[in-house]
Scaffold this active site. Structure first.
Site, PDB file in Angstrom:
ATOM      1  N   ILE A  96     -76.789 -17.483 -23.755  1.00 20.52           N
ATOM      2  CA  ILE A  96     -77.659 -18.596 -23.346  1.00 20.52           C
ATOM      3  C   ILE A  96     -79.007 -18.090 -22.819  1.00 20.52           C
ATOM      4  O   ILE A  96     -80.055 -18.575 -23.228  1.00 20.52           O
ATOM      5  CB  ILE A  96     -76.979 -19.471 -22.260  1.00 20.52           C
ATOM      6  CG1 ILE A  96     -75.577 -19.893 -22.696  1.00 20.52           C
ATOM      7  CG2 ILE A  96     -77.846 -20.681 -21.912  1.00 20.52           C
ATOM      8  CD1 ILE A  96     -75.506 -20.901 -23.826  1.00 20.52           C
TER       9      ILE A  96
ATOM     10  N   CYS B 270     -85.822 -19.363 -11.637  1.00 17.10           N
ATOM     11  CA  CYS B 270     -85.089 -18.116 -11.428  1.00 17.10           C
ATOM     12  C   CYS B 270     -85.634 -17.026 -12.341  1.00 17.10           C
ATOM     13  O   CYS B 270     -86.202 -17.320 -13.390  1.00 17.10           O
ATOM     14  CB  CYS B 270     -83.620 -18.284 -11.777  1.00 17.10           C
ATOM     15  SG  CYS B 270     -82.822 -19.638 -10.973  1.00 17.10           S
TER      16      CYS B 270
ATOM     17  N   ARG C  54     -87.382 -18.679 -20.077  1.00 14.71           N
ATOM     18  CA  ARG C  54     -87.008 -20.085 -19.875  1.00 14.71           C
ATOM     19  C   ARG C  54     -88.150 -21.081 -20.126  1.00 14.71           C
ATOM     20  O   ARG C  54     -88.653 -21.706 -19.192  1.00 14.71           O
ATOM     21  CB  ARG C  54     -86.432 -20.284 -18.456  1.00 14.71           C
ATOM     22  CG  ARG C  54     -85.183 -19.477 -18.251  1.00 14.71           C
ATOM     23  CD  ARG C  54     -84.532 -19.751 -16.922  1.00 14.71           C
ATOM     24  NE  ARG C  54     -83.713 -20.941 -16.938  1.00 14.71           N
ATOM     25  CZ  ARG C  54     -82.914 -21.309 -15.941  1.00 14.71           C
ATOM     26  NH1 ARG C  54     -82.841 -20.587 -14.871  1.00 14.71           N
ATOM     27  NH2 ARG C  54     -82.201 -22.400 -16.024  1.00 14.71           N
TER      28      ARG C  54
ATOM     29  N   ASP D   3     -73.283 -19.913 -16.155  1.00 14.04           N
ATOM     30  CA  ASP D   3     -73.366 -19.878 -14.689  1.00 14.04           C
ATOM     31  C   ASP D   3     -72.134 -19.239 -14.042  1.00 14.04           C
ATOM     32  O   ASP D   3     -72.083 -19.118 -12.814  1.00 14.04           O
ATOM     33  CB  ASP D   3     -73.566 -21.296 -14.128  1.00 14.04           C
ATOM     34  CG  ASP D   3     -74.974 -21.810 -14.387  1.00 14.04           C
ATOM     35  OD1 ASP D   3     -75.827 -21.023 -14.817  1.00 14.04           O
ATOM     36  OD2 ASP D   3     -75.217 -23.015 -14.159  1.00 14.04           O
TER      37      ASP D   3
ATOM     38  N   LYS E  38     -74.206 -29.655  -8.049  1.00 13.90           N
ATOM     39  CA  LYS E  38     -75.659 -29.536  -7.919  1.00 13.90           C
ATOM     40  C   LYS E  38     -76.353 -29.914  -9.223  1.00 13.90           C
ATOM     41  O   LYS E  38     -77.323 -30.664  -9.226  1.00 13.90           O
ATOM     42  CB  LYS E  38     -76.022 -28.093  -7.553  1.00 13.90           C
ATOM     43  CG  LYS E  38     -77.516 -27.885  -7.445  1.00 13.90           C
ATOM     44  CD  LYS E  38     -77.887 -26.446  -7.259  1.00 13.90           C
ATOM     45  CE  LYS E  38     -78.090 -25.761  -8.583  1.00 13.90           C
ATOM     46  NZ  LYS E  38     -78.947 -24.578  -8.527  1.00 13.90           N
TER      47      LYS E  38
ATOM     48  N   ASP F 287     -90.494 -25.930 -23.940  1.00 14.76           N
ATOM     49  CA  ASP F 287     -91.023 -26.497 -25.192  1.00 14.76           C
ATOM     50  C   ASP F 287     -90.173 -27.635 -25.754  1.00 14.76           C
ATOM     51  O   ASP F 287     -90.699 -28.601 -26.306  1.00 14.76           O
ATOM     52  CB  ASP F 287     -91.192 -25.379 -26.236  1.00 14.76           C
ATOM     53  CG  ASP F 287     -89.897 -24.613 -26.489  1.00 14.76           C
ATOM     54  OD1 ASP F 287     -89.182 -24.341 -25.500  1.00 14.76           O
ATOM     55  OD2 ASP F 287     -89.579 -24.305 -27.649  1.00 14.76           O
ATOM     56  N   LEU F 288     -88.848 -27.545 -25.587  1.00 14.18           N
ATOM     57  CA  LEU F 288     -87.983 -28.594 -26.154  1.00 14.18           C
ATOM     58  C   LEU F 288     -88.201 -29.928 -25.440  1.00 14.18           C
ATOM     59  O   LEU F 288     -88.155 -30.993 -26.053  1.00 14.18           O
ATOM     60  CB  LEU F 288     -86.504 -28.191 -26.052  1.00 14.18           C
ATOM     61  CG  LEU F 288     -86.131 -26.880 -26.753  1.00 14.18           C
ATOM     62  CD1 LEU F 288     -84.671 -26.541 -26.494  1.00 14.18           C
ATOM     63  CD2 LEU F 288     -86.379 -26.996 -28.250  1.00 14.18           C
TER      64      LEU F 288
ATOM     65  N   ARG G 282     -87.048 -24.899 -11.053  1.00 18.81           N
ATOM     66  CA  ARG G 282     -87.304 -25.265 -12.431  1.00 18.81           C
ATOM     67  C   ARG G 282     -86.857 -26.674 -12.781  1.00 18.81           C
ATOM     68  O   ARG G 282     -87.477 -27.361 -13.599  1.00 18.81           O
ATOM     69  CB  ARG G 282     -86.495 -24.254 -13.248  1.00 18.81           C
ATOM     70  CG  ARG G 282     -86.904 -24.062 -14.581  1.00 18.81           C
ATOM     71  CD  ARG G 282     -85.894 -23.192 -15.279  1.00 18.81           C
ATOM     72  NE  ARG G 282     -85.641 -23.808 -16.562  1.00 18.81           N
ATOM     73  CZ  ARG G 282     -86.499 -23.799 -17.543  1.00 18.81           C
ATOM     74  NH1 ARG G 282     -87.645 -23.182 -17.433  1.00 18.81           N
ATOM     75  NH2 ARG G 282     -86.213 -24.414 -18.682  1.00 18.81           N
TER      76      ARG G 282
ATOM     77  N   ARG H 162     -79.019 -21.768  -2.327  1.00 18.19           N
ATOM     78  CA  ARG H 162     -79.488 -22.709  -3.352  1.00 18.19           C
ATOM     79  C   ARG H 162     -78.308 -23.313  -4.104  1.00 18.19           C
ATOM     80  O   ARG H 162     -78.407 -24.433  -4.603  1.00 18.19           O
ATOM     81  CB  ARG H 162     -80.388 -21.992  -4.361  1.00 18.19           C
ATOM     82  CG  ARG H 162     -81.758 -21.653  -3.835  1.00 18.19           C
ATOM     83  CD  ARG H 162     -82.631 -21.119  -4.949  1.00 18.19           C
ATOM     84  NE  ARG H 162     -82.714 -22.079  -6.042  1.00 18.19           N
ATOM     85  CZ  ARG H 162     -83.185 -21.801  -7.252  1.00 18.19           C
ATOM     86  NH1 ARG H 162     -83.600 -20.597  -7.534  1.00 18.19           N
ATOM     87  NH2 ARG H 162     -83.247 -22.730  -8.178  1.00 18.19           N
TER      88      ARG H 162
HETATM   89  C1  UD1 Z   1     -79.137 -25.877 -16.928  1.00 18.90           C
HETATM   90  C2  UD1 Z   1     -78.532 -25.585 -15.582  1.00 18.90           C
HETATM   91  C3  UD1 Z   1     -78.327 -24.085 -15.419  1.00 18.90           C
HETATM   92  C4  UD1 Z   1     -77.501 -23.547 -16.575  1.00 18.90           C
HETATM   93  C5  UD1 Z   1     -78.107 -23.962 -17.914  1.00 18.90           C
HETATM   94  C6  UD1 Z   1     -77.248 -23.574 -19.104  1.00 18.90           C
HETATM   95  C7  UD1 Z   1     -79.388 -27.373 -14.220  1.00 18.90           C
HETATM   96  C8  UD1 Z   1     -80.286 -27.806 -13.116  1.00 18.90           C
HETATM   97  N1  UD1 Z   1     -79.423 -26.086 -14.549  1.00 18.90           N
HETATM   98  O1  UD1 Z   1     -80.417 -25.246 -16.963  1.00 18.90           O
HETATM   99  O2  UD1 Z   1     -77.662 -23.835 -14.182  1.00 18.90           O
HETATM  100  O3  UD1 Z   1     -77.454 -22.131 -16.511  1.00 18.90           O
HETATM  101  O4  UD1 Z   1     -78.300 -25.377 -17.959  1.00 18.90           O
HETATM  102  O5  UD1 Z   1     -75.982 -24.132 -18.991  1.00 18.90           O
HETATM  103  O6  UD1 Z   1     -78.632 -28.167 -14.766  1.00 18.90           O
HETATM  104  N2  UD1 Z   1     -84.736 -23.472 -23.693  1.00 18.90           N
HETATM  105  C9  UD1 Z   1     -85.844 -23.390 -24.497  1.00 18.90           C
HETATM  106  N3  UD1 Z   1     -86.765 -24.387 -24.426  1.00 18.90           N
HETATM  107  C10 UD1 Z   1     -86.622 -25.467 -23.599  1.00 18.90           C
HETATM  108  C11 UD1 Z   1     -85.465 -25.553 -22.795  1.00 18.90           C
HETATM  109  C12 UD1 Z   1     -84.550 -24.538 -22.853  1.00 18.90           C
HETATM  110  O7  UD1 Z   1     -86.010 -22.424 -25.254  1.00 18.90           O
HETATM  111  O8  UD1 Z   1     -87.490 -26.343 -23.603  1.00 18.90           O
HETATM  112  C13 UD1 Z   1     -83.722 -22.402 -23.754  1.00 18.90           C
HETATM  113  C14 UD1 Z   1     -83.540 -21.692 -22.418  1.00 18.90           C
HETATM  114  O9  UD1 Z   1     -84.494 -20.671 -22.233  1.00 18.90           O
HETATM  115  C15 UD1 Z   1     -82.147 -21.154 -22.572  1.00 18.90           C
HETATM  116  C16 UD1 Z   1     -81.431 -22.248 -23.374  1.00 18.90           C
HETATM  117  O10 UD1 Z   1     -82.475 -23.003 -23.977  1.00 18.90           O
HETATM  118  O11 UD1 Z   1     -82.136 -19.960 -23.301  1.00 18.90           O
HETATM  119  C17 UD1 Z   1     -80.573 -23.205 -22.560  1.00 18.90           C
HETATM  120  O12 UD1 Z   1     -81.315 -23.686 -21.464  1.00 18.90           O
HETATM  121  P1  UD1 Z   1     -81.055 -25.136 -20.821  1.00 18.90           P
HETATM  122  O13 UD1 Z   1     -79.737 -25.639 -21.294  1.00 18.90           O
HETATM  123  O14 UD1 Z   1     -82.267 -25.967 -21.054  1.00 18.90           O
HETATM  124  O15 UD1 Z   1     -80.953 -24.774 -19.302  1.00 18.90           O
HETATM  125  P2  UD1 Z   1     -81.474 -25.631 -18.074  1.00 18.90           P
HETATM  126  O16 UD1 Z   1     -81.376 -27.079 -18.375  1.00 18.90           O
HETATM  127  O17 UD1 Z   1     -82.770 -25.082 -17.611  1.00 18.90           O
END
Ligand code: UD1
Length: 428
Positions: free
Chosen positions: A336, A124, A129, A314, A22, A132-133, A100, A406
């Protein structure tokens, strides 16, 4: 609302076919926005999140044709996606709030059209979450980004320009979004402290087949040289390592043996190491991975979630369910996401002994869990309750099954085929 009923205590034994990932499929679907030619994706899982994202793409003007299941060795869905013309660069709240990962349309739309308007995602209930990045990265590539009335307004009327983007923390989604945006930027982009997940490598492979110039995917430094346009291709989605890990845990918690067909060992190496430490045998077979619990109870092992190649967040909830029945204690630390222990009170209602201290949970194994009605708030937490139910004495009913739908394709069919007493109770 549907529920799942499990009568626990039976070891699972048999073979399970692992579906397409997925988390690889979602960014691949949005990559279709980068080209006016047709992108064909095969081995897609049949999951609610895929449908949700497809609806969003249709709304952007992508024509989506479903080609049914594949023949022969190939399994799963085939979708043909053609974004000949982008009809709208707005991703509306009603669709984005459901998932998301919709934020992944931002990079492709901005790169192709020079503008995008994307609702700020919800997603979720696991911590704040932020995105900003993603936004800072787009600004580094020359976009102007503003937040107004719950929407991200991003624009780069003269096109994006390659640059160095240094991520302060590893983000899977931001790495994917920036990698896609940079494929059509002018000049070279370097992503530093990039995520190394297999899903990133899969996306890079597809983008390269579309004509993108990308080096270093799978390492923490990815270089992308922008090209004028991308073309269509046909791409097969990698197997789902989270589904793989979940069924590895199912064999572990029930004292069973399963062969996971199509699974890739390298993608779950950290999971295999943790389970081996707990007394589970994991071996590669010509067709996938074989997992078997040796005699007796699992042994408690400490686990910390980390970006790939570490233990995946996950699978944290599923590992916790397994450790709840282990001999001895296990410290499970989540690095994470904040607030990703929502399964703990539910596992405790089934007799588990777990105490949370900040980002760590101390799990003291008990000889037996007992069945109970439970519910959870995200796909991974829900499936941990299914695993606990498989091992528990008596009946467990998992409510709010839509979370499971999902993330898991035919969960109850796959487990029932291996001897589990599990069924879906269809609600109104
Ligand atoms: C993806 C996966 C999710 C998995 C996660 C971590 C998909 C669709 N989802 O989610 O199942 O649990 O990776 O392996 O692939 N963060 C920030 N700012 C940002 C982006 C992220 O602070 O702009 C933080 C998040 O809150 C979190 C950490 O970075 O604490 C990692 O998140 P991220 O790797 O971005 O997760 P997703 O891509 O949303």
């Amino acid at each position: 609302m549907d529920r799942i009923r499990i009568r626990g205590g039976k070891p699972i034994d048999g073979r399970i076919v692992i579906g397409g990932a997925k988390n690889a499929a979602l960014p691949l679907l949005t990559a279709s926005l980068l080209t006016d030619e047709t992108l064909v994706l095969t081995n897609l899982p049949r999951l609610a999140d895929i449908t949700t994202l497809t609806h969003l793409l249709v709304q952007h003007g992508v024509s989506v044709t479903m080609n049914g299941a594949e023949a022969g060795e190939e399994r799963g869905h085939v979708l043909e996606l053609s974004a000949r013309r982008i009809a709208s660069t707005t991703a509306p709240y009603d669709l984005v709030r459901k998932m998301r990962a919709s934020i992944l349309v931002l990079g492709p739309l901005l790169a192709r059209c020079g503008e995008a308007r994307v609702s700020l995602p919800g997603g979720c209930a696991i911590g704040p979450r932020p995105v900003d990045l993603h936004l800072k990265g787009m600004e580094r590539l020359g976009a102007t980004v503003e937040l107004r009335q719950g929407y991200i307004h991003a624009s780069a009327p003269k096109g994006l320009v390659g640059s160095e983007v240094v991520f302060p923390i590893v983000s899977v989604g931001a790495t994917e979004n920036l990698m896609m945006a940079a494929t059509l930027a002018e000049g070279e982009t370097t992503l530093v402290n990039a995520a190394r997940e297999p899903e990133i490598v899969d996306l890079a492979r597809c983008l390269a087949a579309m004509g993108a110039e990308i080096d270093g995917a799978g390492s923490d430094r990815i270089r992308i040289r922008g090209v004028k346009r991308l073309r269509g291709t046909r791409h097969r989605v990698i197997p789902d390592r989270i589904e793989t890990g979940t069924y590895m845990m199912a064999a572990a918690i029930t004292g069973g043996a399963v062969e996971l067909l199509g699974a890739e060992h390298e993608a779950v190496a950290a999971v295999a190491r943790a389970l081996e430490g707990a007394g589970v045998e994991v071996s590669e077979t010509p067709r996938g991975i074989h997992v078997r619990r040796r005699n007796g109870r699992l042994t408690g092992v400490d686990v910390m979630t980390e970006p790939f190649p570490g233990f995946p967040t996950d699978l944290q909830a599923q590992m916790m369910a397994a450790m709840a029945t282990a001999d001895g204690a296990a410290m499970i630390t989540e690095t994470i996401f904040e607030n990703r222990f929502m399964h703990v009170p539910e596992l405790c209602r089934m007799g588990a002994n777990i105490n949370v201290h900040g980002a760590s949970a101390m799990v003291r194994g008990v000889p037996k869990l007992t069945g109970a009605p439970v519910m959870a708030t995200d796909p991974r937490a829900s499936v941990s309750l299914v695993l606990a139910g498989l091992a528990a004495e008596g009946e467990t009913v998992v409510n709010r099954v839509y979370h499971l739908d999902r993330g898991y394709e035919q969960l109850e069919e796959k487990l029932a085929a291996c001897g589990a007493d599990i069924e879906r109770l269809v609600g109104d």
